[in-house]
Every structure is written in C-alpha cells, then in structure tokens.
Design an enzyme around this catalytic site. Sequence first.
Site, PDB file in Angstrom:
ATOM      1  N   GLU A   3       0.841  -1.198   0.000  1.00 46.19           N
ATOM      2  CA  GLU A   3       0.000   0.000   0.000  1.00 46.19           C
ATOM      3  C   GLU A   3       0.876   1.248   0.000  1.00 46.19           C
ATOM      4  O   GLU A   3       2.103   1.176   0.087  1.00 46.19           O
ATOM      5  CB  GLU A   3      -0.908   0.036   1.238  1.00 46.19           C
ATOM      6  N   ARG A  86      -7.207   1.596  12.585  1.00 48.52           N
ATOM      7  CA  ARG A  86      -5.847   1.903  12.157  1.00 48.52           C
ATOM      8  C   ARG A  86      -5.909   2.948  11.056  1.00 48.52           C
ATOM      9  O   ARG A  86      -6.969   3.180  10.458  1.00 48.52           O
ATOM     10  CB  ARG A  86      -5.123   0.658  11.655  1.00 48.52           C
ATOM     11  N   ASN A  88      -4.917   4.288   7.264  1.00 49.41           N
ATOM     12  CA  ASN A  88      -4.845   3.473   6.055  1.00 49.41           C
ATOM     13  C   ASN A  88      -4.216   4.138   4.842  1.00 49.41           C
ATOM     14  O   ASN A  88      -3.460   3.493   4.132  1.00 49.41           O
ATOM     15  CB  ASN A  88      -6.249   2.992   5.670  1.00 49.41           C
ATOM     16  N   GLU A 107     -12.214  -4.567   9.213  1.00 46.55           N
ATOM     17  CA  GLU A 107     -12.978  -4.225   8.010  1.00 46.55           C
ATOM     18  C   GLU A 107     -14.455  -4.568   8.148  1.00 46.55           C
ATOM     19  O   GLU A 107     -15.118  -4.945   7.184  1.00 46.55           O
ATOM     20  CB  GLU A 107     -12.373  -4.903   6.768  1.00 46.55           C
ATOM     21  N   ASN A 134     -10.121   5.176   1.814  1.00 43.61           N
ATOM     22  CA  ASN A 134      -8.936   5.202   0.953  1.00 43.61           C
ATOM     23  C   ASN A 134      -8.784   6.595   0.364  1.00 43.61           C
ATOM     24  O   ASN A 134      -9.723   7.375   0.316  1.00 43.61           O
ATOM     25  CB  ASN A 134      -9.018   4.142  -0.142  1.00 43.61           C
ATOM     26  N   ASP A 184      -9.685   1.333  -4.564  1.00 41.68           N
ATOM     27  CA  ASP A 184      -8.711   1.409  -3.469  1.00 41.68           C
ATOM     28  C   ASP A 184      -8.026   2.775  -3.546  1.00 41.68           C
ATOM     29  O   ASP A 184      -8.688   3.792  -3.682  1.00 41.68           O
ATOM     30  CB  ASP A 184      -7.735   0.234  -3.562  1.00 41.68           C
TER      31      ASP A 184
END
Length: 278
Positions: A3, A86, A88, A107, A134, A184
């Site tokens: 990521e 968390r 991201n 999630e 995202n 994403d």
Amino acid sequence: MGEGVLWDAARGVVWFVDIKQHRLWHYDPDTGSNSFTEAPGQIGWALPADNGMLLCGLQDGLYVFHPELSTFEKLAAVPGEPAANRLNDACTDPWGRVWFGSMDDTESAASGRFYCFDRGEITPAGPSGITITNGPAVNAQGDRIYFTDTTAQKIMVANLTPDGVGEARPFADTGALFPDAYPDGPVVDAEDHVWTGLYLGGRVARFSPDGELTATIDMPARDITKLAFGGADFRTGYVTSATKNMTEDDMALYPQAGSLFAFDAPVAGFAQTRVRIG
C-alpha cells in the site's frame, strides 16, 4: 498488504508499505535496490516532510521516520480514534497539509473517517462512518479532493481551499462499472483525471474530472491497492498490490501478486508537496 506507494522526487526513490508485515519499503529504480525497515506497528503510509524526515501513519497515530537512522518516533495520537481502528491512506495538498483516513482493522465496523494534519494539529475533515477509507487524493491545482469509500464502491469529491474542505458529493460509482471490484487508493494526474487501483479487479482505472471512465490498464495481480506517478518526468506509474485474501489457487493464477509494479504511463503525474511539519 502492499500500500501507500509514493514517489520521493528529492531522493529519486519510491516509498511504499506492507501494512500487515509492519514494513516501510524503499525502492531505488536507478540501482534496483529494494529494502525495508521494520515499523513499530501496522503502517499505512509514509510521506516526505519539509524537514527531511517522513511522516507516517501507523495503527496508533502519526510517527516521524528518520531515514538516516531508520528509526520511528511517535508524534501524536489521533484524538477520538477507537483502539480497533488503524490509519490506512494519505496524501498532501499544495499547502503541505496531510489528509488521511482511518478504518476498522477487521474491516467490519463503519468507524472510519477522514482527518487533516496541519502543522501539528489534527482535525476531523471529510466524510465519516466509513468501513474502509482510501485516499484522499488532491489535484495539482489544489481545488479538489477525492475521498474513497471502498466498501460502498464509491469515490466522492469535495471543493478544497487554503481555509478547508467543502461537503463531499458523489464523483464515481465504481460498483456500477466493476461490480466485483472495489476502488482502493486514488491519485490525480496532470490532466486532472483520477486514477484508482481496483481491489479484486486486476487493473487500474482512470476517470475524467466529470467522473466518467476513460481508460483501464490491466495489472499482473488481482488485488491492486495504490498507484503513484514518478520518475524524472512523472510518466512512470508505480503500483502496489496485495496477497492478504488470496488462496493457493489464487496465487497460482497471479504468481506476481504482492509485488510493486511499474509501467509507462500514457499521461504524466505531478510532484507531491512535502508535509509541512511546523
């Protein structure tokens, strides 16, 4: 869980992360060297700062990474964030502010929201009640910011000014175009088009400023997470991918899954502003 890919123009390297293995990766395209530093927790992103450090988003807050020492130093917790969440994904805007999102680590809960970090101050900014955030992504002019609600398969857009962000409105319903894939990490190119990785979709997609699909590029992995433009002319596309939810049969179909990929982009990106720390 590859990521957070980003081109560091000053150093001429690519930074990206492996969230689940707690690794901050560093790739030098000139030498081909690829190395990582262990982070003190799940790390979602790393952004070059104006003091020569990197600002990083980890599960429990913001950290400063010292590249020369390969050490992390906690800077701040995010006020009000649930312990099960968390951080991201993130980006900077032309004023050096950082826009980032949080999400439930399992999630499942709609506990994620977006924030702005501006010279040490963290404030809620943008949509809330999202299961997987995202982006955000900001265009070169700094007048638009894009927020992704991955689970809902939607990208939203809001007006952006030096004073703050406006109300988010629909930009693209990717679920209508790619029913089995999920938007994403997004990024904006120099022509003001928005690119997004498609998790479970095996490609990246490009959208016009009006939210119309204009192009897709297939990738040799199923779960595409994030794209960044880099290289001396910002015409190299760097793409991260994941293997988190893949079976052995899936890996047989996509043996390069989990890799960092590069391709010659049909359009250029632009340099990202460094984080303004203080």
